[in-house]
Design an enzyme around this catalytic site. Structure first.
Site, mmCIF file in Angstrom:
data_model
loop_
_atom_site.group_PDB
_atom_site.id
_atom_site.type_symbol
_atom_site.label_atom_id
_atom_site.label_comp_id
_atom_site.label_asym_id
_atom_site.label_seq_id
_atom_site.Cartn_x
_atom_site.Cartn_y
_atom_site.Cartn_z
ATOM 1 N N ASP A 7 0.868 -1.168 0.000
ATOM 2 C CA ASP A 7 0.000 0.000 0.000
ATOM 3 C C ASP A 7 0.914 1.231 0.000
ATOM 4 O OD1 ASP A 7 -2.126 1.686 -0.080
ATOM 5 O OD2 ASP A 7 -3.217 0.776 1.579
HETATM 6 C C1 BGC Z 1 -4.937 3.288 -0.103
HETATM 7 C C2 BGC Z 1 -5.063 2.280 -1.213
HETATM 8 C C3 BGC Z 1 -4.890 2.956 -2.535
HETATM 9 C C4 BGC Z 1 -3.526 3.612 -2.544
HETATM 10 C C5 BGC Z 1 -3.164 4.267 -3.862
HETATM 11 C C6 BGC Z 1 -3.686 4.097 -0.215
HETATM 12 O O1 BGC Z 1 -3.665 5.156 0.669
HETATM 13 O O2 BGC Z 1 -4.997 2.622 1.140
HETATM 14 O O3 BGC Z 1 -6.296 1.623 -1.144
HETATM 15 O O4 BGC Z 1 -5.040 2.049 -3.582
HETATM 16 O O5 BGC Z 1 -3.485 4.577 -1.529
HETATM 17 O O6 BGC Z 1 -3.873 5.394 -4.099
#
Ligand code: BGC
Length: 769
Positions: free
Chosen positions: A297
């Site tokens: 993530d």
């Molecule tokens: C989120 C993800 C997301 C990623 C990219 C993160 O903060 O938890 O779900 O896909 O950012 O934007």
């Protein structure tokens, strides 16, 4: 010609050859293509030096739509690394022009010309916005869910993208958690089947089809169980909860062939998910034998330092790779440390090669080696986005997602010739809030408002009055900027509009009261301690109620809200969530009876926030709750049950369930029992019912839930019509992760429940020998 140049030319010819050889086969399926992709991947890998390999494991954000801390790397540095072929993927580059530009950096400058994958959070549509995932899950309609994901994929692919970070399949049971809007709610089975429908929608049957994109099952794992609903917080769950509740939707996603997984920010029992070897290596890549790749993530590798689990970024990179995280999103930990870690023997070349192979394999499957600009077609971008056909499906999805909770004296549906309607509330004429959070490239203020939907529906003789009443928008959120600073502050001062709202309510036959939560009250980082009506909404509701009791609450929300107070007094309640581009039309279809509501709650609506986390499939206790003994497993100041339970939703008609039958009452652990029931539409209009199957395992090697959803069928019934619904009760339905640490059926007695929601009492007992 020096050695390096020679090598370059040989490599180029080799890659070219591999790619062209693939052309004849790209539509073939099965082992041969997989074998051939494997061979190609191996050949490319053989050409790569260590720096290039590590580069493939790096993902950068282009710098806007940031969901986490802003990038510490300058755009120039990122571009330089792309030119050297040291970036495997980027996120947040959207549009054919920009994708082409970025891809060119690699294709025209790097040694090996390995195309990048372009990712974006396409959560519920790209430009045609569909209901937020929790809302759409309320449709229990796998067909429309698959269609909406397929359209999201088509629009994304036409914008140059080839990878979405969806679906989120985190079982989530706490209404305080802002991200509950992004998933399927509280039930593992519903999360599994809806997650799979979304994956099939995004990926289609063939990832090389130019209208499909790779999906990503996230967040692996446990993210939805953040302590007290506080985003990013600790998750404290035991092994059995993990296997029986959290992992099943991920396993279903892996089996459905989801191309990628994303790990998560939280720790589970002390181990950050990003550094969790058991989850990623043993279970996902080991037991499940899944062949895709895991992306971290945003910054979650680096964040292991903040967790106090890694000494520094280098240590974090070591932990993450050893645990099976293949791609580093925005931590810059792999690019800065893996080479050194390899030298020191702290990570292995085998693991690096494995990660790179998984990433390259997806690039081959997407057809990017055939044509790195495959998704860069200006014509498609012009023609395939935000089309009439897509909007029609968004309307279908919107109306099917609506849940009717209360309809006293059949206040709904309303006649299109009614004399007067008052539309009151901050969301009555709001064209932005229905787009919800995570609205990708949805245009600011582009949704059909409720007012527009209602006006388009009624006849010329109907007077439609509109008054906003109060202001509710969150002042710190600006169009295009999803970030805001807490705490939220709502207007509690300016009450002028309330009198105007009262005036129109007085002269109208019916009031549609459009209240609830703003789009940005849910989503990432939007956890709340209060889930009632913010600002002056309660005052508005009461003032209007004092002059006109004929009110339908049209509730906009991305989470289950505490609506107890209004539930006691208002005759009509419709949950209209954040329904996307066609929101107002979809709601009007239901309000005026052009569509008979069929949605069912994918998550329990509580009586008050103190009940959270609230879910129907809880385990039994030694002192089971009993309404006459409120201190047992409940509260002394509130009923234990939900205000509206999981699976609940009314229709404008009614359904009866009769002749519940099993073809036998006993069978072996591998046997089958057929359960059938007659479902009748007892009303005078056609409708759809979601027939739900729950089981209860009466005695287990571990304490079992009081009820578990194990199947459902959404069936259409004409007025007066009866249909038989049948379910096969077999190993799939009865097994669980037992004390023996494996999925198995245990002998003993089970109840099989059938009904229209999770509170059903209609049941049969069976015995597994
Ligand atoms: C989120 C993800 C997301 C990623 C990219 C993160 O903060 O938890 O779900 O896909 O950012 O934007």
């Amino acid at each position: 010609m020096n050695k390096l140049n020679k090598l370059f030319i040989i490599n180029f010819i080799l890659i070219f050859c591999l790619v062209s050889c693939d052309k004849n086969q790209k539509n073939l399926r099965g082992t041969s293509i997989n074998n051939s992709i494997e061979q190609k991947v191996d050949s490319v890998l053989n050409l790569m030096n260590l720096e290039e390999k590590i580069g493939q494991m790096v993902q950068y954000s282009a710098g806007w739509d940031l969901t986490g801390p802003a990038s510490s790397k300058s755009a120039k540095e990122k571009v330089d690394r792309m030119k050297k072929g040291l970036v495997g993927s980027v996120l947040n580059v959207v549009s054919v022009k920009e994708v082409r530009e970025a891809q060119k950096l690699v294709m025209e400058n790097s040694r090996l010309k390995i195309p990048m994958i372009f990712a974006y959070d396409v959560i519920h549509g790209l430009k045609t916005i569909f209901p937020v995932p929790l809302a759409e899950s309320a449709s229990w309609d796998l067909d429309i869910i698959k269609k909406s994901a397929a359209i999201a994929a088509k629009e994304s692919a036409a914008s140059g993208l080839n990878w979405t970070f969806a679906p989120m399949v985190d079982v989530s049971r706490d209404a305080r958690w802002g991200r509950i809007m992004e998933g399927v709610g509280e039930d593992p089975y519903l999360n599994s089947v809806i997650g799979v429908a979304r994956i099939h929608g995004f990926q289609g049957d063939d990832l090389s089809d130019v209208n499909t994109i790779a999906a990503c099952a996230k967040h692996f794992a446990g993210y939805g169980f953040a302590e007290s609903g506080r985003d990013y917080n600790t998750v404290n769950i035991g092994e059995y909860e993990l296997h029986n509740v959290i992992l099943p939707p991920f396993k279903a996603a892996a089996e459905a062939g989801v191309a990628t997984f994303m790990n998560s920010f939280n720790d589970i029992d002390g181990i950050p998910a990003t550094g969790h070897e058991i989850l990623q290596r043993d279970i996902l890549k080991g037991d499940w034998n899944w062949k895709g790749f895991v992306v971290s993530d945003w910054g979650s590798i680096g964040e292991m330092k903040s967790h106090g689990y890694a000494k520094d970024k280098k240590h974090a990179a070591e932990i993450a790779l050893n645990a099976g995280s293949d791609m580093d999103m925005e931590s810059y930990a792999y690019e800065s440390s893996l080479e050194k870690l390899l030298e020191e023997g702290k990570v292995s070349l085998e693991d690096i090669n494995d990660a790179v192979k998984r990433i390259l394999s997806l690039k081959f499957q997407l057809g990017l080696f055939d044509d790195p600009y495959k998704y860069c077609d200006e014509e498609k971008e012009k023609n395939d986005i935000y089309t009439k056909e897509h909007l029609a499906i968004a309307r279908d999805a919107a109306k099917k997602s609506i849940v009717l909770l209360k309809n006293e004296n059949n206040i709904l549906p309303v006649s299109k010739n009614i004399k007067s309607i008052a539309l009151i509330g901050p969301f009555a004429d709001n064209k932005d809030q229905p787009l919800g959070n995570w609205r990708a490239k949805g245009t600011y203020n582009s949704a059909v408002s409720l007012l527009e939907g209602v006006k388009a529906k009624v006849g010329a003789n109907t007077k439609v009055y509109y008054e906003k009443g109060i202001e509710l928008t969150i002042p710190t959120v600006k169009p295009g900027n999803n970030q805001f600073l807490h705490p939220l502050e709502f207007n509690t001062e300016n009450k002028e509009g309330i009198a105007k709202a009262v005036a129109v309510a007085k002269k109208s036959e019916i009031v549609f009261l459009a209240v609830g939560e703003d789009a940005y009250q849910t989503g990432e980082g939007r956890s709340q301690t209060k889930i009632g009506f913010a600002g002056l909404q309660n005052e508005l509701i009461e003032a209007v109620y004092n002059v006109n009791k004929n009110i339908v609450l049209v509730l906009s929300t991305g989470r289950p809200m505490d609506i107890s107070r209004v539930n006691n007094i208002l005759p009509g309640i419709l949950i209209t969530w954040h329904l996307g581009s066609e929101s107002g039309n979809g709601i009007a279809d239901v309000l005026f009876g052009d569509y008979n509501p069929s949605g069912k709650l994918p998550v329990s609506f509580p009586r008050n926030v103190g009940q959270e986390p609230l879910f129907y499939n809880q385990k039994n206790t030694g002192r089971p709750y009993n309404p006459t003994h409120v201190t047992y497993s409940g509260y002394t100041d509130s009923k234990k049950s939900a205000l509206y339970p999981f699976g609940f939703g009314l229709s404008y008609t009614a359904f009866s369930y009769d002749n519940l039958n099993v073809d036998r009452v006993e069978t072996s652990k591998d046997g089958e029992i057929i359960l059938s029931v007659d479902v009748k539409n007892t009303g005078t209009i056609n409708g759809e019912e979601v027939v739900q199957l729950y089981i209860r395992d009466l005695v287990g090697s571990l304490v079992r839930p009081v009820k578990e959803l194990k199947g459902f069928q959404k069936i259409s019934l004409q007025a007066g019509e009866t249909k038989k619904a049948s379910f096969t009760i077999d190993k799939e339905v009865l097994q669980f992760y037992t004390i023996n640490k494996k999925w198995e059926v245990e002998s003993g007695d089970f109840y099989l429940f059938i009904g229209g929601d999770s509170s059903t009492k209609l049941k049969k007992k069976i015995t597994i020998l």
